[in-house]
Scaffold this motif. Structure first.
Motif, PDB file in Angstrom:
ATOM      1  N   LEU A 142      47.185  28.823  34.077  1.00 61.38           N
ATOM      2  CA  LEU A 142      48.563  29.309  34.195  1.00 61.38           C
ATOM      3  C   LEU A 142      48.714  30.671  33.534  1.00 61.38           C
ATOM      4  N   ARG A 143      47.999  30.891  32.420  1.00 57.61           N
ATOM      5  CA  ARG A 143      48.032  32.209  31.790  1.00 57.61           C
ATOM      6  C   ARG A 143      47.461  33.264  32.728  1.00 57.61           C
ATOM      7  N   TYR A 144      46.352  32.934  33.386  1.00 58.13           N
ATOM      8  CA  TYR A 144      45.743  33.877  34.321  1.00 58.13           C
ATOM      9  C   TYR A 144      46.668  34.132  35.503  1.00 58.13           C
ATOM     10  N   CYS A 145      47.249  33.075  36.051  1.00 55.50           N
ATOM     11  CA  CYS A 145      48.107  33.222  37.224  1.00 55.50           C
ATOM     12  C   CYS A 145      49.334  34.073  36.896  1.00 55.50           C
ATOM     13  N   ASN A 146      49.920  33.891  35.720  1.00 58.85           N
ATOM     14  CA  ASN A 146      51.146  34.603  35.359  1.00 58.85           C
ATOM     15  C   ASN A 146      50.892  36.043  34.932  1.00 58.85           C
ATOM     16  N   GLN A 147      49.701  36.317  34.373  1.00 63.07           N
ATOM     17  CA  GLN A 147      49.457  37.631  33.799  1.00 63.07           C
ATOM     18  C   GLN A 147      48.447  38.457  34.580  1.00 63.07           C
ATOM     19  N   SER A 148      47.800  37.859  35.582  1.00 65.71           N
ATOM     20  CA  SER A 148      46.691  38.551  36.230  1.00 65.71           C
ATOM     21  C   SER A 148      47.133  39.788  36.998  1.00 65.71           C
ATOM     22  N   LEU A 149      48.395  39.828  37.440  1.00 67.94           N
ATOM     23  CA  LEU A 149      48.857  41.010  38.160  1.00 67.94           C
ATOM     24  C   LEU A 149      48.812  42.247  37.270  1.00 67.94           C
ATOM     25  N   ASN A 150      48.941  42.038  35.958  1.00 68.13           N
ATOM     26  CA  ASN A 150      48.849  43.156  35.021  1.00 68.13           C
ATOM     27  C   ASN A 150      47.441  43.316  34.458  1.00 68.13           C
ATOM     28  N   ASP A 151      46.507  42.524  34.949  1.00 67.67           N
ATOM     29  CA  ASP A 151      45.101  42.594  34.538  1.00 67.67           C
ATOM     30  C   ASP A 151      44.931  42.358  33.045  1.00 67.67           C
ATOM     31  N   GLU A 152      45.814  41.546  32.451  1.00 68.72           N
ATOM     32  CA  GLU A 152      45.626  41.203  31.046  1.00 68.72           C
ATOM     33  C   GLU A 152      44.481  40.205  30.890  1.00 68.72           C
ATOM     34  N   VAL A 153      44.279  39.392  31.901  1.00 68.35           N
ATOM     35  CA  VAL A 153      43.166  38.442  31.919  1.00 68.35           C
ATOM     36  C   VAL A 153      42.408  38.642  33.219  1.00 68.35           C
ATOM     37  N   GLY A 154      41.128  39.011  33.139  1.00 68.61           N
ATOM     38  CA  GLY A 154      40.330  39.213  34.338  1.00 68.61           C
ATOM     39  C   GLY A 154      39.655  37.937  34.794  1.00 68.61           C
ATOM     40  N   ALA A 155      39.130  37.962  36.029  1.00 68.56           N
ATOM     41  CA  ALA A 155      38.471  36.772  36.572  1.00 68.56           C
ATOM     42  C   ALA A 155      37.232  36.414  35.760  1.00 68.56           C
ATOM     43  N   GLY A 156      36.475  37.417  35.307  1.00 64.87           N
ATOM     44  CA  GLY A 156      35.295  37.135  34.493  1.00 64.87           C
ATOM     45  C   GLY A 156      35.645  36.494  33.169  1.00 64.87           C
ATOM     46  N   GLU A 157      36.665  37.034  32.499  1.00 64.71           N
ATOM     47  CA  GLU A 157      37.102  36.448  31.227  1.00 64.71           C
ATOM     48  C   GLU A 157      37.594  35.029  31.423  1.00 64.71           C
ATOM     49  N   ALA A 215      27.356  32.385  34.061  1.00 66.93           N
ATOM     50  CA  ALA A 215      26.586  33.554  34.503  1.00 66.93           C
ATOM     51  C   ALA A 215      27.435  34.438  35.411  1.00 66.93           C
ATOM     52  N   LEU A 216      28.177  33.812  36.315  1.00 67.23           N
ATOM     53  CA  LEU A 216      29.055  34.583  37.195  1.00 67.23           C
ATOM     54  C   LEU A 216      30.201  35.198  36.402  1.00 67.23           C
ATOM     55  N   GLY A 217      30.699  34.475  35.396  1.00 62.50           N
ATOM     56  CA  GLY A 217      31.755  35.031  34.556  1.00 62.50           C
ATOM     57  C   GLY A 217      31.292  36.290  33.846  1.00 62.50           C
ATOM     58  N   ARG A 218      30.077  36.258  33.314  1.00 62.23           N
ATOM     59  CA  ARG A 218      29.548  37.449  32.639  1.00 62.23           C
ATOM     60  C   ARG A 218      29.375  38.598  33.619  1.00 62.23           C
ATOM     61  N   THR A 219      28.898  38.293  34.839  1.00 64.12           N
ATOM     62  CA  THR A 219      28.726  39.341  35.853  1.00 64.12           C
ATOM     63  C   THR A 219      30.059  39.986  36.202  1.00 64.12           C
ATOM     64  N   LEU A 220      31.087  39.162  36.423  1.00 64.28           N
ATOM     65  CA  LEU A 220      32.400  39.706  36.769  1.00 64.28           C
ATOM     66  C   LEU A 220      33.013  40.482  35.611  1.00 64.28           C
ATOM     67  N   LEU A 221      32.766  40.030  34.387  1.00 58.28           N
ATOM     68  CA  LEU A 221      33.288  40.748  33.230  1.00 58.28           C
ATOM     69  C   LEU A 221      32.664  42.140  33.140  1.00 58.28           C
ATOM     70  N   ALA A 222      31.339  42.216  33.344  1.00 60.78           N
ATOM     71  CA  ALA A 222      30.676  43.519  33.335  1.00 60.78           C
ATOM     72  C   ALA A 222      31.147  44.377  34.505  1.00 60.78           C
ATOM     73  N   LEU A 223      31.353  43.745  35.663  1.00 60.11           N
ATOM     74  CA  LEU A 223      31.826  44.479  36.838  1.00 60.11           C
ATOM     75  C   LEU A 223      33.200  45.085  36.586  1.00 60.11           C
ATOM     76  N   GLU A 224      34.106  44.297  36.022  1.00 59.36           N
ATOM     77  CA  GLU A 224      35.445  44.813  35.745  1.00 59.36           C
ATOM     78  C   GLU A 224      35.397  45.981  34.769  1.00 59.36           C
ATOM     79  N   GLY A 225      34.538  45.878  33.741  1.00 58.88           N
ATOM     80  CA  GLY A 225      34.414  46.979  32.794  1.00 58.88           C
ATOM     81  C   GLY A 225      33.885  48.240  33.447  1.00 58.88           C
ATOM     82  N   SER A 226      32.875  48.105  34.318  1.00 56.81           N
ATOM     83  CA  SER A 226      32.313  49.272  35.002  1.00 56.81           C
ATOM     84  C   SER A 226      33.324  49.880  35.973  1.00 56.81           C
ATOM     85  N   ALA A 227      34.045  49.031  36.706  1.00 50.88           N
ATOM     86  CA  ALA A 227      35.051  49.539  37.646  1.00 50.88           C
ATOM     87  C   ALA A 227      36.156  50.283  36.908  1.00 50.88           C
ATOM     88  N   LYS A 228      36.545  49.789  35.737  1.00 49.44           N
ATOM     89  CA  LYS A 228      37.566  50.471  34.938  1.00 49.44           C
ATOM     90  C   LYS A 228      37.069  51.825  34.432  1.00 49.44           C
TER      91      LYS A 228
END
Length: 544
Positions: free
Chosen positions: A351-366, A388-401
């Motif tokens: 629910l935290r992700y669903c409510n805050q994800s539009l502002n990217d406060e919580v990413g899919a990897g996190e 493993a996928l969570g770590r990949t997405l977390l690194a991806l989000e950081g690189s994209a940013k």
């Protein structure tokens, strides 16, 4: 004599290495039952420093541990994610010897120009720049001499430790260290075979056909073997080191969006994922972006891919109940699993992700990493693909940013998921899929009458038997043995009391404290057995 001496030296070396690893395991044995806890930062830093001192093989093992919240405390996971892979370079003479042995020709015959100074030196290999005879610039990745034998030796020792832990400790039976070591050994064996890395590079390049701005350097098959990988040289700068990254807004914004979309395609369409998209593995070449180092990849089985896609869709929609069920289906329930606690924790995170994800406060990897950690705390072992996928997405989000600080990855994830789900539905109802299902249905229709007749005959002849699996499991047999031991000890204690009472009537023989010595000995023995039985039962029940 020489062979005997070398074997003796090898055995001594293995014994010394075993002793070193045993000291390491003894020092950090408290971590085995601390998964889900936070742990101290000081202990985490010492743990990482000791892993680095153990050598290149353990650096790779530490990197693999960094995505396993079911094995280590939170601070230890964070410390492992910062584990440095830079090591002392191998002497260039050794590097040249490996290349000439693997390619079967003098190095100068292939590379008229070969830079003795390495571009990079890592735990498994180092990279040198070179030029082919046709003038093509390449880089040559060369495996460190002896690293394969060293890693195999370490894995042999670790298999022994893991097997003992699985047999004799509760943590081992709960976690399954042996399975994890075997999984790790297979991963390392693949990473040490550069022919597989070359195949990964070609596959990833094909997956990026829809994204012209992204590419993977091409491997050169004629000059690549198990221990040597030759590929096109990429001229550019790593996005972690690019000086004007913030000023080149338009091309980098497009690259950032393409990068996120391409990775979602890798995960949910192609099922082969470049698993390490940190800024050091992304090189900016003008208006194009190169993905390098395809040694670490994540392969997803079709069912795992579908479950992860459904999980991401459930989190986007805020359906925490569905998300909890999917992770429970993919994972493994432990004896201490608390379903209500797991549902509460999953509700809070989703629910935290669903409510805050539009502002990217919580990413899919996190989110995936947090769900993996919370499932461990609830007694549910997550599938290894999930962290493993969570770590990949977390690194991806950081690189994209880094490419575009204004990028909102979660919006791209939401948009992409709708198209991916529609594509999966179309695939399920495609003519090819329907024909396969019709063939299966026809086969079932052919076999069903015979199977039904056989079942009715068994019922009519009173020969129908139902076999229940699971009653012969080691855990159940162990508990039954404990019960039998308690009953036997109780019966023996009772028999000794009765025997002591009967011997009290005998006046003959030696006496102790005014009582027949034999009777007193029997009473004391019965008391000791009974007390030991009570203490053992109380301790065991309290632990459970």
């Amino acid at each position: 004599m020489n062979d005997s001496a070398s074997q003796g030296t090898g055995r001594l070396g293995l014994m010394a290495r075993s002793a070193q690893l045993l000291r390491f395991a003894s020092r950090y044995r408290h971590l085995a039952g601390a998964a889900g806890e936070r742990g101290s930062r000081e202990d985490a830093d010492e743990f990482v420093a000791d892993i680095q001192r153990l050598g290149p093989a353990f650096i790779k093992i530490g990197q693999a541990l960094s995505v396993r919240p079911d094995l280590l405390p939170l601070n230890h996971l964070k410390a492992l994610q910062k584990l440095q892979d830079d090591v002392t370079p191998v002497p260039v003479a050794d590097v040249r010897a490996v290349i000439e042995r693997e390619l079967g020709v003098r190095l100068s015959k292939i590379f008229p120009e070969f830079d003795d100074a390495p571009l990079a030196a890592a735990s498994l290999a180092q990279v040198h720049a070179a030029v082919l005879r046709d003038g093509r610039e390449v880089v040559v990745k060369v495996q460190r001499p002896g690293i394969a034998d060293s890693m195999e030796s370490d894995m042999t020792v670790l298999r022994g430790f893991a097997g003992a832990a699985d047999r004799f400790t509760d943590q081992g039976r709960r976690i399954g260290f042996g399975d994890w070591i075997e999984e790790m050994a297979e991963t390392l064996a693949e990473e040490l075979d550069y022919r597989l890395e070359a195949a990964n590079m070609r596959a990833l390049a094909g997956q990026l056909a829809d994204y012209p701005a992204l590419f993977v350097p091409a491997p050169i098959a004629d000059f690549s073997t198990r221990q040597v990988l030759t590929m096109d040289r990429v001229r550019g700068s790593k996005i972690s080191q690019h000086p004007g990254l913030q000023r080149l807004e338009h091309p980098l914004a497009d690259l950032a969006r393409d990068l996120v979309r391409a990775y979602l395609d890798q995960i949910f369409v192609h099922r082969l994922v470049h698993a390490d998209p940190h800024p050091g593995n992304l090189i900016l070449c003008g208006e194009r972006l190169a993905l390098i180092d395809a040694g670490m990849v994540l392969r997803l089985a079709p069912r795992m891919r579908d479950n992860l896609l459904a999980l991401m869709q459930a989190t986007v929609e805020g359906d925490s109940g569905r998300a909890a069920q999917l992770i429970e289906r993919m994972g493994e329930r432990l004896p201490v699993f608390d379903e209500r606690a797991w549902q509460r924790r999953c509700d809070r995170l989703v629910l935290r992700y669903c409510n805050q994800s539009l502002n990217d406060e919580v990413g899919a990897g996190e989110l995936l990493l947090a769900l993996a950690r919370q499932s461990v705390e609830s007694g549910l072992r997550p599938p290894p693909e999930m962290p493993a996928l969570g770590r990949t997405l977390l690194a991806l989000e950081g690189s994209a940013k880094r490419l575009d600080p204004r990028l909102r990855p979660n919006l791209l994830v939401r948009e992409k998921l709708d198209g991916l789900i529609g594509r999966r539905v179309s695939e399920e109802f495609s003519p090819t899929r329907l024909r396969a299902q019709l063939i299966e249905l026809a086969g079932l229709g052919t076999r069903l009458p015979q199977q039904l007749r056989d079942a009715l005959e068994l019922v009519a002849q009173n020969r129908l038997r139902v076999r229940i699996s699971g009653l012969g499991e080691a855990r159940l047999l162990e508990n039954l043995q404990k019960i039998a031991n308690r009953i036997s000890a109780g019966l023996i204690s009772a028999g000794l009391v009765v025997a002591a009472a009967l011997t009290l009537r005998i006046d003959a023989g030696p006496r102790l404290l005014g009582y027949p010595a034999l009777a007193l000995i029997l009473f004391l023995t019965a008391f000791g057995l009974g007390a030991a039985l009570v203490v053992s039962a109380l301790r065991s029940d309290r632990r459970k």
